[in-house]
Scaffold this active site. Structure first.
Site, short mmCIF file in Angstrom:
data_model
loop_
_atom_site.label_atom_id
_atom_site.label_comp_id
_atom_site.label_asym_id
_atom_site.label_seq_id
_atom_site.Cartn_x
_atom_site.Cartn_y
_atom_site.Cartn_z
CE LYS A 81 -2.61 -0.45 -2.19
NZ LYS A 81 -3.91 -0.94 -1.74
CE LYS B 46 -1.74 0.92 1.41
NZ LYS B 46 -3.03 0.34 1.23
C1 PBG Z 1 -6.07 -3.36 -0.46
C2 PBG Z 1 -5.36 -2.60 0.61
C3 PBG Z 1 -4.09 -2.92 1.10
C4 PBG Z 1 -3.81 -2.01 2.09
C5 PBG Z 1 -4.89 -1.14 2.20
N1 PBG Z 1 -5.84 -1.52 1.26
C6 PBG Z 1 -3.20 -4.05 0.76
C7 PBG Z 1 -2.93 -4.35 -0.64
O1 PBG Z 1 -2.98 -3.51 -1.53
O2 PBG Z 1 -2.65 -5.52 -0.88
C8 PBG Z 1 -2.54 -2.03 2.89
C9 PBG Z 1 -2.52 -1.30 4.17
C10 PBG Z 1 -1.43 -1.69 5.08
O3 PBG Z 1 -0.53 -2.49 4.73
O4 PBG Z 1 -1.44 -1.19 6.19
N2 PBG Z 1 -7.01 -2.70 -1.17
#
Ligand code: PBG
Length: 328
Positions: free
Chosen positions: A199, A252
């Site tokens: 991520k 991601k």
């Molecule tokens: C936070 C989380 C995020 C997303 C999923 N879980 C945002 C972040 O890490 O700030 C993003 C998902 C998306 O942008 O569709 N735990």
């Protein structure tokens, strides 16, 4: 007339032939629909930065889950939008056994036993600082090990509420192992972990943070989420998570990271998922609304590109629309 012995165009000459030789196929079986929800009843609130995506109260969330199941969607991923008043620097609401998230998991599961319910493990929806981990009040550092203890407890509560798939989205070190251990100890050997393994700290999460009102109050997430300049490191994250007990690993965001999807898919012993995140969704929706691209064609091409890169499943805000309008 030149003699051309190899004519690639022969295989492209008709729709039927193109379907016969297609190397990749996309199905609604591959799709996971993320859903946002909040307290209250009969609430359906559009998220400004995500056209056609809503926050639902639990009654309407359950209706939506039923609808998705009828459309042939196999899985949803639940994201709670927590009342500001319940947020604090210790994210204590995350461990309230009666919190909105646990209630949502139980209700969706009761209404749709065959739908695979995935639940999110990270502190940002509950943390007044907006970070995925606890912020040390003196140093400002995002604490790893104290956060992992809370994440493991959260995962257990979610498994007890009926979650099929635990999705740690926090990027703390060691959290997959801690979650697997607590699940085993408490007799949840069949709960899956889909780890957000690679991520990245990304600009593409903006609309999601708007949806949950969860943007960090100070700083950014670069001390825990990955640096977008790195690729080999994604292998390290993946291997670590598989060793610690992840059943599925995730990359991601999606589109700017197709190389990472391909790399992990080639090297993974478990299925690889990809998250087509909020920013990717909103760019396509707004581009189509402005008449720049064709929405349906762009969605099918985008989702298929993830399959071509090697992903087994795709979290996408387009899942519902694809199942309803585009899958035949
Ligand atoms: C936070 C989380 C995020 C997303 C999923 N879980 C945002 C972040 O890490 O700030 C993003 C998902 C998306 O942008 O569709 N735990």
């Amino acid at each position: 007339m030149p003699i051309i012995s190899k004519r690639s165009r022969r295989l492209r000459k008709s729709h039927s032939l193109r379907d016969m030789v297609a190397e990749t196929s996309l199905s609604k079986n591959d799709l996971i629909m993320p859903l946002f929800f909040k307290a209250g009843s009969n609430v359906k609130e559009e998220i400004k930065s995500m056209p056609d995506i809503y926050r639902y109260s639990l009654d309407l969330l359950v209706d939506k889950a039923r609808e998705l199941e009828d459309l042939g969607i196999k899985s949803v991923s639940l994201f709670p939008c927590i009342d500001e008043k319940l947020k604090n620097p210790k994210a204590t609401e995350a461990l309230n056994p009666e919190n909105l998230n646990l209630e949502a998991i139980a209700k969706v599961k009761a209404a749709c036993p065959d739908l695979m319910v995935m639940s999110d493990v990270a502190l940002d929806p509950y943390n007044s600082d907006g970070h995925d981990g606890l912020v040390n009040p003196e140093s400002g550092e995002i604490e790893n090990d104290s956060t992992v203890e809370i994440l493991a407890q959260m995962a257990l509560l979610q498994a007890q509420a009926g979650s099929d798939i635990i999705g740690p989205s926090d990027m703390m070190d060691g959290r997959v192992g801690a979650i697997r251990k607590i699940l085993e100890k408490n007799n949840y050997p069949n709960t899956l972990i889909m780890s957000y393994s690679a991520k990245y700290a990304s600009a593409y999460y903006g609309p999601f943070r708007d949806a949950l009102d969860s943007a960090p109050k100070a700083g950014d997430k670069k001390t825990y989420q990955m640096d977008f300049r790195n690729k080999v490191e994604a292998l390290k994250e993946m291997e670590g998570d598989i060793t610690q007990g992840a059943d599925i690993v995730m990359v991601k965001p999606g589109l700017p990271y197709l190389d990472i999807v391909a790399l992990l898919a080639q090297n993974s012993s478990v299925p690889v998922a990809v998250y087509n995140v909020s920013g990717e969704y909103s760019l396509i929706k707004n581009g189509a609304a402005a008449g720049l691209i064709d929405l349906d064609a762009a969605i099918t091409e985008t989702l298929t590109s993830f399959k071509r890169a090697g992903a087994s499943m795709i979290l996408s805000y387009f899942s519902e629309y694809y199942a309803r309008e585009l899958s035949h």
